[in-house]
Design a protein around this motif. Structure first.
Motif, PDB file in Angstrom:
ATOM      1  N   GLN A 119     -28.995  15.485  26.936  1.00  0.00           N
ATOM      2  CA  GLN A 119     -27.856  14.866  27.605  1.00  0.00           C
ATOM      3  C   GLN A 119     -27.495  15.619  28.880  1.00  0.00           C
ATOM      4  O   GLN A 119     -27.289  15.021  29.937  1.00  0.00           O
ATOM      5  CB  GLN A 119     -26.643  14.826  26.670  1.00  0.00           C
ATOM      6  CG  GLN A 119     -25.396  14.222  27.317  1.00  0.00           C
ATOM      7  CD  GLN A 119     -24.193  14.259  26.377  1.00  0.00           C
ATOM      8  OE1 GLN A 119     -24.338  14.262  25.158  1.00  0.00           O
ATOM      9  NE2 GLN A 119     -23.000  14.285  26.941  1.00  0.00           N
ATOM     10  N   ALA A 120     -27.426  16.955  28.786  1.00  0.00           N
ATOM     11  CA  ALA A 120     -27.051  17.759  29.941  1.00  0.00           C
ATOM     12  C   ALA A 120     -28.107  17.689  31.040  1.00  0.00           C
ATOM     13  O   ALA A 120     -27.786  17.499  32.224  1.00  0.00           O
ATOM     14  CB  ALA A 120     -26.836  19.211  29.512  1.00  0.00           C
ATOM     15  N   LEU A 159     -20.272  21.820  33.015  1.00  0.00           N
ATOM     16  CA  LEU A 159     -19.026  22.090  32.286  1.00  0.00           C
ATOM     17  C   LEU A 159     -18.479  20.848  31.579  1.00  0.00           C
ATOM     18  O   LEU A 159     -17.313  20.812  31.186  1.00  0.00           O
ATOM     19  CB  LEU A 159     -17.968  22.627  33.255  1.00  0.00           C
ATOM     20  CG  LEU A 159     -18.313  23.935  33.984  1.00  0.00           C
ATOM     21  CD1 LEU A 159     -17.229  24.286  34.993  1.00  0.00           C
ATOM     22  CD2 LEU A 159     -18.496  25.078  32.989  1.00  0.00           C
ATOM     23  N   VAL A 160     -19.306  19.822  31.434  1.00  0.00           N
ATOM     24  CA  VAL A 160     -18.869  18.579  30.804  1.00  0.00           C
ATOM     25  C   VAL A 160     -18.514  18.826  29.333  1.00  0.00           C
ATOM     26  O   VAL A 160     -19.287  19.420  28.582  1.00  0.00           O
ATOM     27  CB  VAL A 160     -19.971  17.504  30.897  1.00  0.00           C
ATOM     28  CG1 VAL A 160     -19.549  16.224  30.172  1.00  0.00           C
ATOM     29  CG2 VAL A 160     -20.283  17.195  32.366  1.00  0.00           C
ATOM     30  N   SER A 161     -17.317  18.384  28.947  1.00  0.00           N
ATOM     31  CA  SER A 161     -16.852  18.526  27.567  1.00  0.00           C
ATOM     32  C   SER A 161     -15.771  17.485  27.312  1.00  0.00           C
ATOM     33  O   SER A 161     -15.377  16.748  28.221  1.00  0.00           O
ATOM     34  CB  SER A 161     -16.285  19.937  27.345  1.00  0.00           C
ATOM     35  OG  SER A 161     -15.099  20.114  28.109  1.00  0.00           O
ATOM     36  N   GLU A 162     -15.266  17.439  26.080  1.00  0.00           N
ATOM     37  CA  GLU A 162     -14.181  16.499  25.763  1.00  0.00           C
ATOM     38  C   GLU A 162     -12.940  16.828  26.588  1.00  0.00           C
ATOM     39  O   GLU A 162     -12.230  15.932  27.040  1.00  0.00           O
ATOM     40  CB  GLU A 162     -13.846  16.559  24.264  1.00  0.00           C
ATOM     41  CG  GLU A 162     -14.908  15.932  23.370  1.00  0.00           C
ATOM     42  CD  GLU A 162     -14.468  15.881  21.916  1.00  0.00           C
ATOM     43  OE1 GLU A 162     -13.277  16.171  21.652  1.00  0.00           O
ATOM     44  OE2 GLU A 162     -15.301  15.563  21.055  1.00  0.00           O
ATOM     45  N   GLU A 221     -15.379  15.152  33.250  1.00  0.00           N
ATOM     46  CA  GLU A 221     -16.049  15.049  34.543  1.00  0.00           C
ATOM     47  C   GLU A 221     -16.806  16.331  34.914  1.00  0.00           C
ATOM     48  O   GLU A 221     -17.549  16.352  35.899  1.00  0.00           O
ATOM     49  CB  GLU A 221     -15.031  14.736  35.645  1.00  0.00           C
ATOM     50  CG  GLU A 221     -14.388  13.372  35.543  1.00  0.00           C
ATOM     51  CD  GLU A 221     -13.417  13.135  36.685  1.00  0.00           C
ATOM     52  OE1 GLU A 221     -13.783  12.388  37.606  1.00  0.00           O
ATOM     53  OE2 GLU A 221     -12.310  13.716  36.656  1.00  0.00           O
ATOM     54  N   GLY A 222     -16.604  17.370  34.117  1.00  0.00           N
ATOM     55  CA  GLY A 222     -17.275  18.636  34.407  1.00  0.00           C
ATOM     56  C   GLY A 222     -16.745  19.312  35.650  1.00  0.00           C
ATOM     57  O   GLY A 222     -17.498  19.915  36.423  1.00  0.00           O
ATOM     58  N   LYS A 223     -15.433  19.258  35.865  1.00  0.00           N
ATOM     59  CA  LYS A 223     -14.852  19.799  37.099  1.00  0.00           C
ATOM     60  C   LYS A 223     -14.974  21.323  37.169  1.00  0.00           C
ATOM     61  O   LYS A 223     -14.880  22.020  36.173  1.00  0.00           O
ATOM     62  CB  LYS A 223     -13.369  19.415  37.202  1.00  0.00           C
ATOM     63  CG  LYS A 223     -13.134  17.955  37.539  1.00  0.00           C
ATOM     64  CD  LYS A 223     -11.645  17.672  37.730  1.00  0.00           C
ATOM     65  CE  LYS A 223     -11.408  16.225  38.142  1.00  0.00           C
ATOM     66  NZ  LYS A 223      -9.964  15.942  38.331  1.00  0.00           N
ATOM     67  N   MET A 224     -15.189  21.808  38.400  1.00  0.00           N
ATOM     68  CA  MET A 224     -15.130  23.227  38.732  1.00  0.00           C
ATOM     69  C   MET A 224     -13.966  23.414  39.701  1.00  0.00           C
ATOM     70  O   MET A 224     -13.304  22.437  40.069  1.00  0.00           O
ATOM     71  CB  MET A 224     -16.438  23.677  39.395  1.00  0.00           C
ATOM     72  CG  MET A 224     -17.661  23.629  38.491  1.00  0.00           C
ATOM     73  SD  MET A 224     -19.220  23.987  39.379  1.00  0.00           S
ATOM     74  CE  MET A 224     -18.959  25.684  39.908  1.00  0.00           C
TER      75      MET A 224
END
Length: 352
Positions: free
Chosen positions: A19-20, A291-294, A298-301
């Motif tokens: 997935q990643a 950094l995508v997670s629940e 969006e995996g924001k940095m």
């Protein structure tokens, strides 16, 4: 001089799954990235036999999401040694730095002790013992031995432990000071040889050891994000010191990362001018972090912009600081340089 959009510094640490990988490669494809290096810190889990990348390549799934070149790589943490402490107005010895290794033979790399799980576990235990001892020395509550998780930075785990309890955090900050980020905390508290909590990490080889083993596996060596390795480092002095390291090689490095997601336009110009003057290759990468997670779908940095946090969704091939300054953050590298790098699928393990 022809340029091609590339990203040779894309992290998937602790996210070695289909997935990643497919998510990141899909973003790269949509952004027109023609060459990408997926990597980890000090690890080769992504490339192992029977692993995610091998399966995606063998089944043809990878080609469905990404059409560009896949460059093998790894970002290595090491400790500076054998530089000349009085020559460059700063003594870089014993500071921790990062190097990016590209284009190497995966199977040769796996034969090195530094990538052996047995050896890594042995030196991980040494670092756990040393960090507990260091914290006790300044009368701070350390984590128990069994708190630490193998393969994850012991320094980062102390940062997380410190924040699990407000009273503990207050005590740590009373003794050590307050820090905006874990990276600042680690570099100032654990990786600065002048700090009371410094110790030579067993997990981090010396700079000269990395140069030696990189040459043995056919790796090309690039100095990672020189303007943003350590706030204390005068950039050109830092580069001068490394290029003149006593490592037994006339030319210990192939190049430097001239493009980086935190670089200002001026940072990039300084590095490009330096590379041209010293006949160094110009690599570059966004230091993308998956950094995508629940909690962060969006995996924001984020980056610090004028003292404030600016959150953004990272995209391989786009440098956020340059984008904010100029509205164009395309990470473009010399096409001839990219052509000289081999594709992972040229290696026996990954060929169809």
């Amino acid at each position: 001089m022809d340029k091609v959009k590339s990203d040779l510094h894309v992290h998937l640490d602790f996210n070695i799954n289909k997935q990643a990988v497919k998510h990141v490669l899909s973003l790269a494809e949509a952004n027109g990235v023609k060459a990408i290096c997926l990597l980890e810190h000090n690890e080769l889990n992504l490339y192992k036999k029977g692993g995610v990348l091998q399966e995606l390549i063998k089944t043809g799934e990878l080609e469905q999401v990404y059409s560009g070149k896949l460059v093998p790589g790894c970002e290595v943490t090491c400790v500076v040694n054998n530089t000349h402490p009085t020559k460059y107005a700063f003594n870089f010895n014993n500071y921790t730095i990062h190097l990016t290794l590209l284009n190497f033979d995966i199977e040769k790399a796996e034969s090195l002790k530094w990538f052996s799980k047995k050896y890594q576990n042995k030196i991980f235990k040494q670092d756990v013992k040393n960090i507990i001892k260091a914290l006790k020395k300044v009368k701070l509550e350390p984590p128990k031995k069994d708190y630490f998780v193998f393969e994850k930075s012991v320094h980062k785990q102390v940062w997380e432990f410190m924040h699990k309890d407000p009273k503990r955090q207050a005590k740590y900050e009373q003794v050590l000071g307050k820090f905006e980020s874990s990276s600042d905390f680690i570099r100032i508290i654990f990786e600065d040889p002048n700090s009371k909590l410094w110790f030579k990490q067993a997990r981090a080889p010396y700079l000269t050891e990395v140069i030696d083993y990189a040459r043995k596996i056919g790796a090309r060596i690039y100095i990672s994000h020189p303007c943003h390795m350590n706030k204390k480092f005068p950039t050109t002095n830092y580069l001068d010191a490394l290029l003149n390291v006593d490592a037994g090689y006339s030319f210990p490095f192939d190049g430097i990362e001239t493009k980086y997601f935190l670089n200002s336009v001026m940072d990039t110009k300084v590095l490009e001018d330096y590379a041209l003057e010293h006949n160094l290759e110009m690599s570059g990468g966004t230091d993308y972090q998956y950094l995508v997670s629940e909690r962060n779908p969006e995996g924001k940095m984020y980056l610090l912009n004028n003292g404030e946090r600016t959150y953004f969704v990272p995209v391989p091939g786009t440098m956020i600081k340059t984008l904010l300054e100029t509205r164009n953050g395309d990470l473009l590298l010399n096409e001839k340089f990219i052509d000289r790098l081999s594709d992972l699928r040229e290696q026996k393990r990954f060929s169809k």
